[in-house]
Enzyme design. Structure first.
Site, PDB file in Angstrom:
ATOM      1  N   LYS A   1      65.494  67.966  83.972  1.00 48.54           N
ATOM      2  CA  LYS A   1      66.283  67.274  84.989  1.00 48.54           C
ATOM      3  C   LYS A   1      65.520  67.126  86.300  1.00 48.54           C
ATOM      4  O   LYS A   1      66.073  66.678  87.301  1.00 48.54           O
ATOM      5  CB  LYS A   1      67.588  68.041  85.250  1.00 48.54           C
ATOM      6  CG  LYS A   1      68.442  68.233  84.002  1.00 48.54           C
ATOM      7  CD  LYS A   1      69.615  69.167  84.287  1.00 48.54           C
ATOM      8  CE  LYS A   1      70.362  69.493  82.989  1.00 48.54           C
ATOM      9  NZ  LYS A   1      71.441  70.483  83.224  1.00 48.54           N
TER      10      LYS A   1
ATOM     11  N   ARG B   1      53.634  79.540  66.987  1.00 43.18           N
ATOM     12  CA  ARG B   1      53.008  80.837  66.727  1.00 43.18           C
ATOM     13  C   ARG B   1      52.710  81.622  68.000  1.00 43.18           C
ATOM     14  O   ARG B   1      52.894  82.844  68.029  1.00 43.18           O
ATOM     15  CB  ARG B   1      51.760  80.683  65.853  1.00 43.18           C
ATOM     16  CG  ARG B   1      50.640  79.884  66.439  1.00 43.18           C
ATOM     17  CD  ARG B   1      49.499  79.734  65.432  1.00 43.18           C
ATOM     18  NE  ARG B   1      49.903  78.901  64.308  1.00 43.18           N
ATOM     19  CZ  ARG B   1      49.392  79.005  63.087  1.00 43.18           C
ATOM     20  NH1 ARG B   1      48.472  79.901  62.830  1.00 43.18           N
ATOM     21  NH2 ARG B   1      49.795  78.206  62.122  1.00 43.18           N
ATOM     22  N   THR B   2      52.290  80.948  69.082  1.00 43.18           N
ATOM     23  CA  THR B   2      51.975  81.693  70.306  1.00 43.18           C
ATOM     24  C   THR B   2      53.239  82.284  70.923  1.00 43.18           C
ATOM     25  O   THR B   2      53.270  83.455  71.312  1.00 43.18           O
ATOM     26  CB  THR B   2      51.264  80.784  71.324  1.00 43.18           C
ATOM     27  OG1 THR B   2      50.060  80.282  70.746  1.00 43.18           O
ATOM     28  CG2 THR B   2      50.920  81.551  72.594  1.00 43.18           C
TER      29      THR B   2
ATOM     30  N   ARG C   1      52.939  78.734  79.201  1.00 41.31           N
ATOM     31  CA  ARG C   1      52.160  77.642  78.602  1.00 41.31           C
ATOM     32  C   ARG C   1      52.597  76.360  79.285  1.00 41.31           C
ATOM     33  O   ARG C   1      53.788  76.076  79.404  1.00 41.31           O
ATOM     34  CB  ARG C   1      52.397  77.537  77.095  1.00 41.31           C
ATOM     35  CG  ARG C   1      51.793  76.254  76.515  1.00 41.31           C
ATOM     36  CD  ARG C   1      51.758  76.251  75.010  1.00 41.31           C
ATOM     37  NE  ARG C   1      50.705  77.127  74.528  1.00 41.31           N
ATOM     38  CZ  ARG C   1      50.266  77.121  73.263  1.00 41.31           C
ATOM     39  NH1 ARG C   1      50.776  76.288  72.385  1.00 41.31           N
ATOM     40  NH2 ARG C   1      49.312  77.946  72.907  1.00 41.31           N
TER      41      ARG C   1
ATOM     42  N   HIS D   1      42.885  79.423  77.021  1.00 42.97           N
ATOM     43  CA  HIS D   1      43.876  80.145  76.212  1.00 42.97           C
ATOM     44  C   HIS D   1      43.294  81.540  75.962  1.00 42.97           C
ATOM     45  O   HIS D   1      42.844  81.853  74.859  1.00 42.97           O
ATOM     46  CB  HIS D   1      44.106  79.396  74.911  1.00 42.97           C
ATOM     47  CG  HIS D   1      45.320  79.824  74.136  1.00 42.97           C
ATOM     48  ND1 HIS D   1      46.065  80.938  74.471  1.00 42.97           N
ATOM     49  CD2 HIS D   1      45.914  79.287  73.028  1.00 42.97           C
ATOM     50  CE1 HIS D   1      47.072  81.052  73.615  1.00 42.97           C
ATOM     51  NE2 HIS D   1      46.998  80.071  72.737  1.00 42.97           N
TER      52      HIS D   1
END
Length: 310
Positions: A82, A54-55, A104, A134
């Site tokens: 990697k 959703r974010t 994020r 947040h």
């Protein structure tokens, strides 16, 4: 503001400017054509090192409605898997001309490193860093509260559940205090963080007494994926003491609302009938999230876009 890293960085005027701008932009979502030309020619990168639905989608929708170009970068399947460092990833994105990076990251503080070490010259927006903050979630929560309650000065907001692992709780505590609300955190002692006594909040272990004086009850998801120990005896015991069911909701004052940042564990922290009740504004939070994130992008990049066009 060049970046949005913490809800604590926002003054009352900053926060109100974002919320007022979001109020105007919410009307765009009701149009047949949901686009504004404000950020045409700007590039927004969604840099997600943690899974999110959703974010990430909310930020993508917000940028596209402002006509920005959007690049979605997921760590899984990329050079990060990697062994590429955050610095090298950021410098690669900068070489592509990123005007804003929405990040994020599982490590608390990653957005600060990105912004303050100048690995990117664009605006940095914290979309959740570890168990830290947040800020745009707190803004959309405040926006939703304001639409139902008006001015938040003096309102009683109760945040319930897994405070220890919740970046949403920390950002909400900071922002709501700035906006003049009274915040109470309700949780088992094991799910309150060390140092919570320095937060601008009250704490309680008793949900039953808290709901009776609450204008808002915000339930938090039990974050089992972050837990490495037994923080409570059982899911059933947690739900009995700290879950919001119909009986507890009925004790809330008239006009009080129920919120949840999602995703929900139905039957754990919130019962299905409460989540779907007329007092619940959980779906509305998702809609409001797009408007608030549009406002953040507009205010961080809009002025720069207009300068560049001049």
């Amino acid at each position: 503001m060049k970046h949005l890293l913490s809800a604590g960085d926002l003054s009352r005027d900053d926060a109100l400017r974002i919320l007022d701008t979001a109020d105007e932009l919410l009307a765009v979502a009701r149009r047949p054509i949901k686009k504004l030309p404000t950020l045409r020619g700007r590039t927004v990168v969604n840099l997600f090192f943690e899974d999110s639905t959703r974010t990430r989608i909310s930020f993508e929708a917000a940028a596209k409605r402002l006509s920005a170009d959007v690049i979605n970068f997921a760590a899984k399947g990329s050079s990060v898997s990697k062994g590429e460092s955050l610095k090298d990833t950021a410098m690669t994105l900068q070489a592509m001309g990123a005007d804003a990076v929405v990040i994020r990251h599982h490590a608390s503080g990653a957005p600060y490193r990105l912004a303050h070490l100048e690995w990117t010259h664009g605006a940095v927006i914290n979309a959740g860093d570890g168990m830290h903050e947040h800020p745009t979630q707190a803004l959309l929560d405040a926006f939703t509260m304001r639409r139902h309650l008006g001015d938040l000065q003096g309102k009683n907001i109760t945040i319930v559940g897994d405070i220890l692992h919740s970046r949403v709780a920390r950002s909400n505590a900071l922002l709501l205090d700035t906006l003049g609300a009274r915040v109470t955190l309700v949780a088992p002692p094991t799910l309150l963080p060390v140092g919570v006594d320095t937060w601008p909040v009250e704490t309680s272990y008793d949900l039953d007494s808290a709901v009776e004086k609450s204008d808002v009850v915000m339930m938090l998801r039990v974050q089992r994926e972050r837990m490495n120990a037994s923080y409570f005896p059982s899911a059933r015991e947690y739900s009995r003491r700290y879950g919001l069911d119909q009986a507890r909701m009925n004790r809330m004052p008239d006009g009080a609302i129920v919120m949840h940042p999602g995703p929900m564990n139905r039957g754990m922290e919130i019962s299905a009938d409460v989540a779907d009740s007329v007092r619940s504004v959980i779906v509305e939070q998702v809609t409001n999230g797009v408007a608030v994130r549009m406002a953040v992008l507009y205010l961080l990049l809009g002025g720069a876009a207009e300068e560049g066009d001049a």
